[in-house]
Design an enzyme around this catalytic site. Structure first.
Site: not given
Length: 635
Positions: A17-18, A20-22, A24, A39, A133
């Protein structure tokens, strides 16, 4: 990145997965021989020291937590420019995928999931960690039904009871709290609000607030009240509304005091559903497993000596059993037919198009909905509109023209009409703060300009029109001028081509510019150590302090090992037209180069020094495109 091994231990096998920061990845721990989730900070953020610190702070904060409902952090590391976290690899799906697949969840299941999330928050808050979050995407559901809270990508470890955000709004618009929307003070109750939104979505199939942009949604969190869940899901009992609406209170002090209090409320609520389900299950099992048999009287035993009487009794009992089975079979057939008919009628509900309710009065909207078989409800909060009269529809939650089944409920918002409002003082505010302030005052952002000033910091409002405290109509546009900061002093970029590196740096600094990036490479016309190129070019007007990038020659390119030549060329511009284009061309082992190209006037004397060539050389002089002179060297 697939196939890469970080620090000789973690082999990346596929991307999971993707964020905003990283990014995975699924990875194999080659030392412990186990699968992990890894990550990796996005490459474009590695150069930002704040992001890197935030990334490492996340790891240290979450690694302190040890709880079945929190994804474990195994390791943190760096391989060159790659910064990464090693986490527990969870099989299953996230809660958002489950809601999209199943729709509205059973209340008992939704409460059970909320309980597990809340248990994770209890241990996080006790360790002074606010997630910031909480949303379905960050809630993983294992195949066994367990819950794991993950992605503390925006989590902040705090050493006090609160956390203030001033520069950015942290979180996800549909799920963050009013105080997050304002960019204000955040504490543990902000997570409880987000959990309330997640529970709301599980129970109703939709989030409390929707809009066409994150800012619209954020402002609704600040100003509007959500509909109670039971109004969107008629199967929900009213008692669950109180719990959800308390978690979604605008005032943090009126929410649950802490995660433990909310956890107790959730446990108490889920018991009421479990008792009901248990009773139903018990009744079903009793009717299915327990058989009522006719009592065999003593008279039956007295007649066992007469074999024909015993046989008659057995025969009559068998006939009675067959009759009962036939009656049950007939009953099931009738019930099945009725059920099939009911299902068929339900699935054959007609589809209608949602009409355009905008501009209609409340009565007109109700009449129009009745005419096509829809139902409407009205948002208890009205909004100002200079165009739409008071008590007329200003917005609808399902857009006009969309097809829905009959009896669908459409939520409409009514206008308060054009009201007067006070213009807030926007001087010194940044754009995000301006948008919130204007919305709260029922005003609209107008024209935006930017100007230099020494009085207001860059990015803040320096003037506004209309001015603060003036009474205007709702919906009025407010024009703003933002500060661009102090106006820079402009200068002219000096010419440093052909100079030594040291001399070039001195002249650049004297002109109040700075030396930028320096690269070294072989060149066709410059000796080692000379400046062969510069960017920006000489004569450019730029703010003082602008970096000037230089290319320093490592020596003449000499692929054939030929002799080299250095000479000076002089040209006298003869009589003729006033403007004469002078070009000097050199042809040697390195090809053909135009080394001089300028416009001169009759009588000008041109001196071109330090011409360097490799191998046999031809020097050509052109005036207005016509060859007027040619010299040869080394032939």
């Amino acid at each position: 990145m697939i196939g890469k091994v970080l620090n000789g231990r973690y082999e990346l096998t596929e991307i999971l997965g993707e964020g905003g920061m990283a990014l995975v990845y699924k990875a194999r721990d080659l030392i412990l021989d186990r699968w992990v989730a890894l990550k990796i900070l996005r490459p474009q953020l590695v150069s930002d020291k704040d992001f890197v610190k935030r990334f490492h702070r996340e790891a240290k904060a979450v690694a302190r937590l040890s709880h079945p409902n929190v994804v474990n952090i195994y390791d943190i590391g760096q391989d060159g420019d790659i910064h990464y976290l090693v986490m527990e690899n969870i099989q299953g799906e996230n809660l958002k995928e489950k809601i999209q697949r199943e729709g509205i969840l059973d209340p008992a299941e939704a409460l059970d999931i909320a309980i597990q999330i809340c248990e994770a928050l209890v241990v996080a808050h006790r360790n002074n960690i606010i997630h910031c979050d909480i949303k379905p995407h960050n809630i993983l559901i294992t195949p066994e039904g367990g819950v794991k809270v993950t992605d503390f990508g925006i989590a902040r470890a705090v050493n006090s009871a609160t956390l203030a955000q001033t520069e950015t709004v942290i979180g996800t618009a549909h799920y963050f709290s009013p105080e997050q929307a304002r960019g204000g003070t955040i504490n543990a109750r902000s997570d409880l609000y987000s959990l309330g939104v997640v529970l709301y979505e599980m129970l109703t199939g939709q989030v409390p607030f929707r809009g066409d942009s994150p800012i619209t949604v954020a402002l609704k969190h600040i100003n509007e009240e959500p509909l109670p869940p039971s109004q969107l899901n008629e199967k929900l009992p009213k008692r669950i509304d109180k719990l959800v609406m308390k978690a979604l209170h605008k005032d943090p002090d009126k929410r649950f005091a802490n995660a433990s209090e909310m956890l107790n409320a959730l446990r108490g609520m889920v018991k009421t559903f479990e008792r009901k389900d248990g009773d139903e299950i018990k009744t079903y099992l009793d009717s299915d497993e327990t058989q009522v048999l006719p009592r065999i009287s003593d008279q039956h035993y007295n007649k066992t000596a007469a074999g024909h009487e015993v046989k008659e009794r057995k025969g009559s009992g068998f006939v009675r059993f067959v009759k009962i089975m036939l009656i049950l079979l007939f009953t099931f057939i009738i019930l099945g037919a009725v059920g099939f008919w009911a299902l068929e009628q339900y699935t054959k509900v007609p589809v209608v198009k949602v009409p355009d309710f905008i501009g209609l009065s409340k009565e007109e909207a109700q009449q129009k909905a009745r005419e096509i078989g829809l139902r409407v409800i009205f948002n208890e909060f009205k909004v100002s509109s200079p165009e739409i009269p008071a008590d007329h529809v200003v917005s609808q939650d399902i857009e006009a023209g969309k097809e829905v089944k009959k009896n669908r409920v459409i939520m409409l918002t009514l206008s308060k009409g054009a009201t007067m409002t006070t213009v807030p003082n926007l001087i010194g505010l940044e754009m995000r703060e301006v948008k919130v302030a204007l919305h709260e005052a029922d005003l609209v952002l107008g024209e935006v300009e930017y100007q230099f000033t020494d009085k207001i910091p860059k990015g803040q409002v320096m003037t506004q029109d209309p001015p603060a405290n003036e009474q205007v109509k709702s919906g009025t546009k407010v024009n703003l001028i933002f500060s661009k900061g102090s106006e820079p002093i402009m200068g002219t970029i000096p010419n440093v081509i052909g100079l030594s590196r040291k001399e070039a740096e001195r002249r650049i600094e004297e002109a109040n510019f700075v030396v930028g990036e320096i690269i070294e490479e072989e060149t066709t016309r410059f000796l080692a150590g000379q400046v062969a190129n510069q960017n920006p070019v000489a004569g450019t007007v730029a703010p003082e302090g602008t970096p000037i990038n230089l290319t320093i020659s490592k020596g003449l390119r000499n692929p054939k090992g030929s002799s080299t030549y250095s000479f000076t060329a002089t040209i006298n511009v003869s009589e003729g037209s006033y403007n004469q284009k002078i070009q000097v061309v050199v042809i040697d082992d390195n090809g053909r180069d135009i080394i001089y190209d300028k416009v001169h006037h009759p009588g000008d004397h041109i001196v071109i020094r330090d011409i360097h060539t490799v191998g046999p050389t031809i020097l050509q002089v052109f005036i207005n495109g016509e060859l007027v002179r040619e010299e040869r060297y080394g032939f």
